[in-house]
Design a protein around this motif. Structure first.
Motif, PDB file in Angstrom:
ATOM      1  N   ILE A 201       0.859  -1.182   0.000  1.00 12.29           N
ATOM      2  CA  ILE A 201       0.000   0.000   0.000  1.00 12.29           C
ATOM      3  C   ILE A 201       0.894   1.230   0.000  1.00 12.29           C
ATOM      4  O   ILE A 201       1.837   1.320   0.787  1.00 12.29           O
ATOM      5  N   VAL A 210      -3.216   0.081  -3.880  1.00 12.24           N
ATOM      6  CA  VAL A 210      -3.125  -1.237  -3.240  1.00 12.24           C
ATOM      7  C   VAL A 210      -2.763  -2.279  -4.293  1.00 12.24           C
ATOM      8  O   VAL A 210      -3.393  -2.337  -5.359  1.00 12.24           O
ATOM      9  N   VAL A 234      -8.207   1.420   3.453  1.00 14.58           N
ATOM     10  CA  VAL A 234      -7.842   0.026   3.205  1.00 14.58           C
ATOM     11  C   VAL A 234      -7.839  -0.697   4.541  1.00 14.58           C
ATOM     12  O   VAL A 234      -7.198  -0.256   5.501  1.00 14.58           O
TER      13      VAL A 234
END
Length: 275
Positions: A201, A210, A234
């Protein structure tokens, strides 16, 4: 003298020990072009107190990537970075200041110090977790056994392990994939029923980029087309996993959420590249 010319120069103790000559040069340039207050902290607590005493002065860190990351984390938690800007003079061996150079900070004490005096502020993104942990560069979740010692707290321990490995031949550790659930902005990217080799990430252009690399179901190590996405949040969950955020290895944890904070901090860079 304007507030812009009033600097709080915090010189990390590691920099003083590793390259005193570069530190001296940086001090001479900064003091010659500004009203600089020099602080020499002896450890992390002193470093934090030094930054806390900045007042209206612009903070300048003289040190390596670890010193930069420590300053960013402290100033972010102090809720100062949203409007303020940090300056850096990188001092240390090349691997220890690679992140600083990747952000656009010049190489060499003279060039970096002149950028502090004459440069402009560039707003940069941060990845921030639910505990206010910040990530400036890359965040990676490696597979178990991928070369990071269990319980390692930093890349320094990794480096020492590599040095020991050079001294006596050791078999390469076998990478074992993880089973992880990865959600991007609430949308499932991969679930626990699919093994993954790694998750990366990073902040790119106002979004968290990502990359999930699935494990081949029959032939471990064979490359499989990665899963990619861009998002503002995320979340990674699953059995205990460790992750590397910039230079620090954290874990084990079972879940962690990172949120992209666009333009969350400012870094002084040479005017030609700072927009």
């Amino acid at each position: 003298m304007s507030a812009h010319d009033q600097l709080l120069v915090v010189i990390d103790p590691v920099a003083r020990r590793s390259d005193g000559e570069s530190v001296r040069i940086a001090k001479d340039v900064l003091c010659g072009g500004s009203e600089a207050k020099i602080l020499l902290p002896e450890g992390p607590e002193d470093f934090a107190r030094a930054l806390a005493r900045r007042g209206s002065r612009r903070p300048v860190v003289v040190g390596d990537d670890r010193a930069l990351l420590r300053a960013v984390a402290l100033l972010y938690r102090d809720r100062w970075l949203g409007n303020g800007a940090l300056s850096l003079v990188p001092v240390g061996p090349a691997p220890a200041i690679a992140l600083a150079h990747s952000l656009g900070v010049p190489k060499g004490a003279v060039a970096a110090a002149r950028a502090v005096l004459d440069g402009s502020v560039r707003r940069l993104d941060l990845l921030v977790d639910e505990s206010d942990g910040v990530v400036v560069g890359d965040l990676t979740i490696p597979a178990v056994g991928s070369g990071y010692p269990a319980g390692a707290g930093s890349l320094r321990e990794v480096w020492r392990s590599l040095v020991r490995g050079l001294a006596r031949p050791m078999p390469a550790p076998l990478a074992r994939p993880h089973r992880l659930r990865v959600e991007v902005d609430g949308v499932l990217l991969t679930d626990l029923d699919r093994e993954v080799e790694s998750v990366t990430i990073r902040a790119v252009g106002g979004r968290a980029e990502v990359v999930v690399r699935p494990a081949h179901p029959l032939r471990p190590g064979l490359l499989v087309e990665p899963l990619t996405a861009k998002a503002l949040t995320v979340t990674v969950a699953g059995p205990d996993f460790r992750y590397r955020a910039d230079t620090t290895i954290t874990g084990p944890v079972r879940t962690r959420t990172w949120t992209l904070r666009a333009g969350a901090w400012g870094l002084t860079l040479p005017s030609a590249t700072g927009t």
